[in-house]
Write an enzyme that holds these catalytic residues in place. Sequence first.
Site, PDB file in Angstrom:
ATOM      1  N   ILE A 107      -7.602  -3.951  -1.668  1.00 38.00           N
ATOM      2  CA  ILE A 107      -7.932  -3.372  -0.358  1.00 38.00           C
ATOM      3  C   ILE A 107      -9.187  -4.001   0.246  1.00 38.00           C
ATOM      4  O   ILE A 107      -9.360  -3.980   1.469  1.00 38.00           O
ATOM      5  CB  ILE A 107      -8.058  -1.842  -0.454  1.00 38.00           C
ATOM      6  CG1 ILE A 107      -7.877  -1.211   0.928  1.00 38.00           C
ATOM      7  CG2 ILE A 107      -9.379  -1.418  -1.101  1.00 38.00           C
ATOM      8  CD1 ILE A 107      -7.615   0.265   0.907  1.00 38.00           C
ATOM      9  N   ASN A 142     -16.591   9.331  -4.106  1.00 34.95           N
ATOM     10  CA  ASN A 142     -16.887  10.642  -4.682  1.00 34.95           C
ATOM     11  C   ASN A 142     -17.852  11.332  -3.726  1.00 34.95           C
ATOM     12  O   ASN A 142     -18.340  10.726  -2.782  1.00 34.95           O
ATOM     13  CB  ASN A 142     -17.458  10.517  -6.101  1.00 34.95           C
ATOM     14  CG  ASN A 142     -18.732   9.707  -6.125  1.00 34.95           C
ATOM     15  OD1 ASN A 142     -19.718  10.056  -5.482  1.00 34.95           O
ATOM     16  ND2 ASN A 142     -18.696   8.588  -6.834  1.00 34.95           N
ATOM     17  N   GLY A 197     -13.692   1.657  -9.706  1.00 31.23           N
ATOM     18  CA  GLY A 197     -12.416   1.543  -8.986  1.00 31.23           C
ATOM     19  C   GLY A 197     -12.542   0.985  -7.579  1.00 31.23           C
ATOM     20  O   GLY A 197     -13.275   0.024  -7.327  1.00 31.23           O
ATOM     21  N   ASP A 206     -13.979   2.339  -5.060  1.00 34.45           N
ATOM     22  CA  ASP A 206     -15.359   2.576  -4.585  1.00 34.45           C
ATOM     23  C   ASP A 206     -16.252   1.407  -4.988  1.00 34.45           C
ATOM     24  O   ASP A 206     -16.979   0.831  -4.165  1.00 34.45           O
ATOM     25  CB  ASP A 206     -15.857   3.881  -5.215  1.00 34.45           C
ATOM     26  CG  ASP A 206     -16.996   4.533  -4.458  1.00 34.45           C
ATOM     27  OD1 ASP A 206     -17.478   5.577  -4.931  1.00 34.45           O
ATOM     28  OD2 ASP A 206     -17.402   4.010  -3.405  1.00 34.45           O
TER      29      ASP A 206
HETATM   30  N1  APR Z   1      -7.722  -2.249  -4.093  1.00 33.45           N
HETATM   31  C1  APR Z   1      -6.715  -1.333  -4.021  1.00 33.45           C
HETATM   32  N2  APR Z   1      -6.535  -0.361  -4.930  1.00 33.45           N
HETATM   33  C2  APR Z   1      -7.401  -0.318  -5.978  1.00 33.45           C
HETATM   34  C3  APR Z   1      -8.478  -1.230  -6.119  1.00 33.45           C
HETATM   35  C4  APR Z   1      -8.610  -2.234  -5.119  1.00 33.45           C
HETATM   36  N3  APR Z   1      -9.586  -3.154  -5.169  1.00 33.45           N
HETATM   37  N4  APR Z   1      -9.167  -0.908  -7.265  1.00 33.45           N
HETATM   38  C5  APR Z   1      -8.534   0.149  -7.805  1.00 33.45           C
HETATM   39  N5  APR Z   1      -7.462   0.505  -7.054  1.00 33.45           N
HETATM   40  C6  APR Z   1      -6.485   1.575  -7.265  1.00 33.45           C
HETATM   41  C7  APR Z   1      -6.436   2.170  -8.639  1.00 33.45           C
HETATM   42  O1  APR Z   1      -5.632   1.355  -9.496  1.00 33.45           O
HETATM   43  C8  APR Z   1      -5.768   3.514  -8.340  1.00 33.45           C
HETATM   44  O2  APR Z   1      -4.353   3.348  -8.245  1.00 33.45           O
HETATM   45  O3  APR Z   1      -6.838   2.652  -6.410  1.00 33.45           O
HETATM   46  C9  APR Z   1      -6.307   3.872  -6.941  1.00 33.45           C
HETATM   47  C10 APR Z   1      -7.430   4.925  -6.937  1.00 33.45           C
HETATM   48  O4  APR Z   1      -8.225   4.739  -8.092  1.00 33.45           O
HETATM   49  P1  APR Z   1      -9.822   5.067  -8.131  1.00 33.45           P
HETATM   50  O5  APR Z   1     -10.549   3.972  -7.494  1.00 33.45           O
HETATM   51  O6  APR Z   1     -10.124   5.416  -9.559  1.00 33.45           O
HETATM   52  O7  APR Z   1      -9.998   6.349  -7.200  1.00 33.45           O
HETATM   53  P2  APR Z   1      -9.808   7.914  -7.536  1.00 33.45           P
HETATM   54  O8  APR Z   1      -8.707   8.144  -8.507  1.00 33.45           O
HETATM   55  O9  APR Z   1      -9.720   8.552  -6.180  1.00 33.45           O
HETATM   56  O10 APR Z   1     -11.179   8.310  -8.247  1.00 33.45           O
HETATM   57  C11 APR Z   1     -12.351   8.330  -7.474  1.00 33.45           C
HETATM   58  O11 APR Z   1     -13.532   7.017  -9.078  1.00 33.45           O
HETATM   59  O12 APR Z   1     -14.513   4.998  -8.675  1.00 33.45           O
HETATM   60  C12 APR Z   1     -14.758   6.343  -8.769  1.00 33.45           C
HETATM   61  O13 APR Z   1     -16.603   6.703  -7.277  1.00 33.45           O
HETATM   62  C13 APR Z   1     -15.220   6.925  -7.457  1.00 33.45           C
HETATM   63  O14 APR Z   1     -15.824   8.990  -8.473  1.00 33.45           O
HETATM   64  C14 APR Z   1     -14.855   8.364  -7.657  1.00 33.45           C
HETATM   65  C15 APR Z   1     -13.531   8.280  -8.421  1.00 33.45           C
END
Ligand code: APR
Length: 174
Positions: free
Chosen positions: A10, A23, A31, A33
Site C-alpha cells: 500500500i 493504533n 505492519g 503502520d
Molecule cells: N501493504 C499492504 N498491506 C500490508 C502491508 C503493506 N505494506 N503490511 C502489512 N499488510 C497487511 C497485513 O498482512 C494484514 O493483512 O495489512 C493487514 C493488516 O495488518 P496490520 O498492519 O497488522 O494491521 P492490524 O491488524 O489492523 O493491526 C494494527 O498493528 O502495526 C500495528 O500499529 C499497528 O497497533 C496497530 C496494529
Amino acid sequence: MRLVVEHGDITTATTDAVVNAANSTLLGGGGVDGAIHAAAGPQLLEACHELRRTTLPDGLPTGDAVATPGFGLPATWVIHTVGPDRHRGQTDPALLVSCFARSLDVAADVRARTVAFPAVSAGVYGWDADEVARTAVATARSWADANPAAMDEVRFVLFNAPVRAAFEDALATV
Ligand code: APR
C-alpha cells in the site's frame, strides 16, 4: 464508485489517499503502520504528534479516522484508522464497519477521489480475513449508495495471496 482488489504494498499506491491500519496512539507500530511511516518519512510522525497535542489529546478512538498529509508517499493523504483488536475483546463488527465508513467520509472531506485500503484488523489485531473482506466490500458499497458521486475508486491493496483471495471472493459474493 469502482471497487478494485489488488496484491501489493500500500505504500506504493498512487491513489489520492491511503488508509493506515494504525493504533489509537497514532505514534506508529508494525505492519501497515510501520511501512507507511517508514515510506512517508519522519514528518508523518510529527503530524501525528501534532494531532495528539491538539485535536486528539487522548488518541484516535477505535473505529474513527483522521487525515494527515502523505509527505514522502506517492499518495497526497494518509487516512489513519484504528481497527478493532480481537485480542482485547473488540469483536463487534460495527467497529470494523465504522473504520471503513469513517475513512471514506474523511477521504471525501479532503476531496480525495481515489483511496486505497489495507485489510484493516486482519493482521496483528487478529480478525479473520474473510470477515474483514466481506465487511469492507459491503461497507464501501453502502457508503457509495449513500454518497453518490463522492468517490471514484476504492482499491483494496492486499499484501499476501490468502487475504487477496478473501477480497476477490467478497467482491464476487457480497
Ligand atoms: N501493504 C499492504 N498491506 C500490508 C502491508 C503493506 N505494506 N503490511 C502489512 N499488510 C497487511 C497485513 O498482512 C494484514 O493483512 O495489512 C493487514 C493488516 O495488518 P496490520 O498492519 O497488522 O494491521 P492490524 O491488524 O489492523 O493491526 C494494527 O498493528 O502495526 C500495528 O500499529 C499497528 O497497533 C496497530 C496494529
